[in-house]
Design an enzyme around this catalytic site. Structure first.
Site, PDB file in Angstrom:
ATOM      1  N   ARG A   1      -1.633  13.498   5.914  1.00  0.00           N
ATOM      2  CA  ARG A   1      -2.287  14.770   6.231  1.00  0.00           C
ATOM      3  C   ARG A   1      -3.779  14.596   5.998  1.00  0.00           C
ATOM      4  O   ARG A   1      -4.176  13.995   4.987  1.00  0.00           O
ATOM      5  CB  ARG A   1      -1.805  15.936   5.340  1.00  0.00           C
TER       6      ARG A   1
ATOM      7  N   LEU B   1      -7.037  16.086   4.693  1.00  0.00           N
ATOM      8  CA  LEU B   1      -7.333  17.162   3.756  1.00  0.00           C
ATOM      9  C   LEU B   1      -8.618  17.880   4.150  1.00  0.00           C
ATOM     10  O   LEU B   1      -9.588  17.256   4.581  1.00  0.00           O
ATOM     11  CB  LEU B   1      -7.426  16.590   2.335  1.00  0.00           C
TER      12      LEU B   1
ATOM     13  N   ASN C   1      -8.408   7.003  -1.885  1.00  0.00           N
ATOM     14  CA  ASN C   1      -7.488   6.660  -0.796  1.00  0.00           C
ATOM     15  C   ASN C   1      -7.481   5.147  -0.606  1.00  0.00           C
ATOM     16  O   ASN C   1      -8.459   4.471  -0.946  1.00  0.00           O
ATOM     17  CB  ASN C   1      -7.980   7.334   0.498  1.00  0.00           C
TER      18      ASN C   1
ATOM     19  N   GLY D   1       6.089   4.307   0.477  1.00  0.00           N
ATOM     20  CA  GLY D   1       5.624   4.304  -0.911  1.00  0.00           C
ATOM     21  C   GLY D   1       5.516   2.952  -1.592  1.00  0.00           C
ATOM     22  O   GLY D   1       5.729   2.858  -2.804  1.00  0.00           O
ATOM     23  N   THR D   2       5.150   1.902  -0.854  1.00  0.00           N
ATOM     24  CA  THR D   2       4.998   0.614  -1.551  1.00  0.00           C
ATOM     25  C   THR D   2       3.736   0.586  -2.426  1.00  0.00           C
ATOM     26  O   THR D   2       3.724  -0.068  -3.470  1.00  0.00           O
ATOM     27  CB  THR D   2       4.990  -0.594  -0.583  1.00  0.00           C
ATOM     28  N   ASN D   3       2.697   1.310  -2.018  1.00  0.00           N
ATOM     29  CA  ASN D   3       1.525   1.398  -2.907  1.00  0.00           C
ATOM     30  C   ASN D   3       1.843   2.238  -4.140  1.00  0.00           C
ATOM     31  O   ASN D   3       1.375   1.926  -5.235  1.00  0.00           O
ATOM     32  CB  ASN D   3       0.318   1.964  -2.149  1.00  0.00           C
TER      33      ASN D   3
ATOM     34  N   ALA E   1      -2.348  -7.414  -0.243  1.00  0.00           N
ATOM     35  CA  ALA E   1      -3.685  -7.219  -0.832  1.00  0.00           C
ATOM     36  C   ALA E   1      -3.833  -5.791  -1.344  1.00  0.00           C
ATOM     37  O   ALA E   1      -4.416  -5.549  -2.413  1.00  0.00           O
ATOM     38  CB  ALA E   1      -4.761  -7.539   0.200  1.00  0.00           C
TER      39      ALA E   1
ATOM     40  N   HIS F   1      -7.005   2.305   2.484  1.00  0.00           N
ATOM     41  CA  HIS F   1      -6.959   2.169   3.942  1.00  0.00           C
ATOM     42  C   HIS F   1      -6.837   0.680   4.280  1.00  0.00           C
ATOM     43  O   HIS F   1      -7.515  -0.145   3.679  1.00  0.00           O
ATOM     44  CB  HIS F   1      -8.232   2.761   4.552  1.00  0.00           C
TER      45      HIS F   1
ATOM     46  N   ASP G   1     -11.321   8.631   6.409  1.00  0.00           N
ATOM     47  CA  ASP G   1     -11.547   7.245   5.984  1.00  0.00           C
ATOM     48  C   ASP G   1     -13.014   6.983   5.644  1.00  0.00           C
ATOM     49  O   ASP G   1     -13.560   5.917   5.934  1.00  0.00           O
ATOM     50  CB  ASP G   1     -11.038   6.261   7.051  1.00  0.00           C
TER      51      ASP G   1
HETATM   52  C1  GRF Z   1      -0.773   1.585   3.707  1.00  0.00           C
HETATM   53  O1  GRF Z   1      -0.995   0.560   4.644  1.00  0.00           O
HETATM   54  C2  GRF Z   1      -2.043   2.317   3.394  1.00  0.00           C
HETATM   55  O2  GRF Z   1      -3.173   1.508   3.445  1.00  0.00           O
HETATM   56  C3  GRF Z   1      -2.103   3.351   4.492  1.00  0.00           C
HETATM   57  O3  GRF Z   1      -0.776   3.753   4.669  1.00  0.00           O
HETATM   58  C4  GRF Z   1       0.091   2.694   4.288  1.00  0.00           C
HETATM   59  C5  GRF Z   1       1.029   3.253   3.258  1.00  0.00           C
HETATM   60  O4  GRF Z   1       2.041   2.335   2.928  1.00  0.00           O
HETATM   61  N1  GRF Z   1      -2.992   4.430   4.135  1.00  0.00           N
HETATM   62  P1  GRF Z   1       3.016   2.613   1.723  1.00  0.00           P
HETATM   63  O5  GRF Z   1       3.679   3.965   1.982  1.00  0.00           O
HETATM   64  O6  GRF Z   1       2.208   2.637   0.459  1.00  0.00           O
HETATM   65  O7  GRF Z   1       4.010   1.510   1.735  1.00  0.00           O
END
Ligand code: GRF
Length: 217
Positions: A93, A95, A109, A14-16, A175, A111, A147
């Site tokens: 998952r 979808l 999403n 969950g860093t994003n 990034a 990627h 994707d």
């Molecule tokens: C990220 O690299 C994202 O691009 C990919 O899965 C990873 C998730 O990382 N879809 P985080 O859980 O947000 O740290």
């Protein structure tokens, strides 16, 4: 003005999600997180949601006999929380077409490559194997194919000759943490429309006017 209600769907660290939590902490940011959903009960990202005081829910796909039932539960949770935009952030998952259609143009999403190159998993290993000099990340609207979908924001990251997938992933991740909040801000502030399956961004967007050339001359 009302802030756009987000859901963030995760499966892991969950860093994003964290980058979005931090963006939303600014009262001037035009979106707020109404719900975090994880399909994994032990996802570390859930602790990030709890620490930020964001409602979090586990919907374990293994508890459902059919994918459709899992997705129907997910759909109900999103509607219940009055979610307006769903952000997939490491949600592992795929979808179904009906779900993608139900949330069409309200589902995005991130990627870790410059799509449409290097779809799927093991992205950074494939990038290194291919010998490309520049990779990056992409935020895109979700369509049923994996994707795939209209591209919203991309960032370029130089690949070093001695990179390994772990080091490269870390730089791409930085990034990602800049791109995802930007993508949500653009949508939430009404700058984005989709025309013929291409994203058109209108109005003032302060994009850096730099060109990335790798290796540098
Ligand atoms: C990220 O690299 C994202 O691009 C990919 O899965 C990873 C998730 O990382 N879809 P985080 O859980 O947000 O740290």
């Amino acid at each position: 003005m009302a802030r756009l209600k987000l859901a963030v769907l995760i499966s892991g660290r969950g860093t994003n999600l964290q980058a979005l939590i931090e963006a939303c902490a600014d009262s001037a940011y035009p979106a707020e997180i109404a719900l975090v959903v994880s399909n994994q009960g032990d996802a570390p990202g859930l602790q990030r949601a709890i620490a930020a005081g964001v409602p979090a829910q586990v919907i374990n796909h293994r508890a459902f006999a059919a994918k459709q039932a899992f997705e129907a539960m997910l759909d109900a949770a999103l509607r219940n929380a009055r979610v307006e935009l769903v952000c997939l952030a490491g949600f592992m998952r795929i979808l179904s077409p009906w779900f993608c259609e139900r949330w069409r143009d309200r589902l995005i999403n991130i990627h870790p490559s410059l799509l449409p190159a290097f779809k799927g998993l093991e992205t950074h290993a494939k990038v290194i194997e291919a010998g490309v000099r520049i990779t990056g990340c992409t935020v895109h609207f979700v369509r049923a194919a994996m994707d795939d979908g209209p591209i919203l924001v991309q960032a370029a990251v130089a690949v070093a000759s001695d990179d390994d997938p772990v080091r490269l992933a870390a730089r791409v991740l930085e990034a990602e943490h800049r791109c995802y909040p930007l993508a949500v801000r653009l949508i939430a502030s009404g700058h984005v429309r989709i025309d013929n399956e291409r994203v058109v961004i209108s109005g003032a967007v302060d994009a850096p006017a730099t060109v990335l050339i790798n290796p540098t001359a």
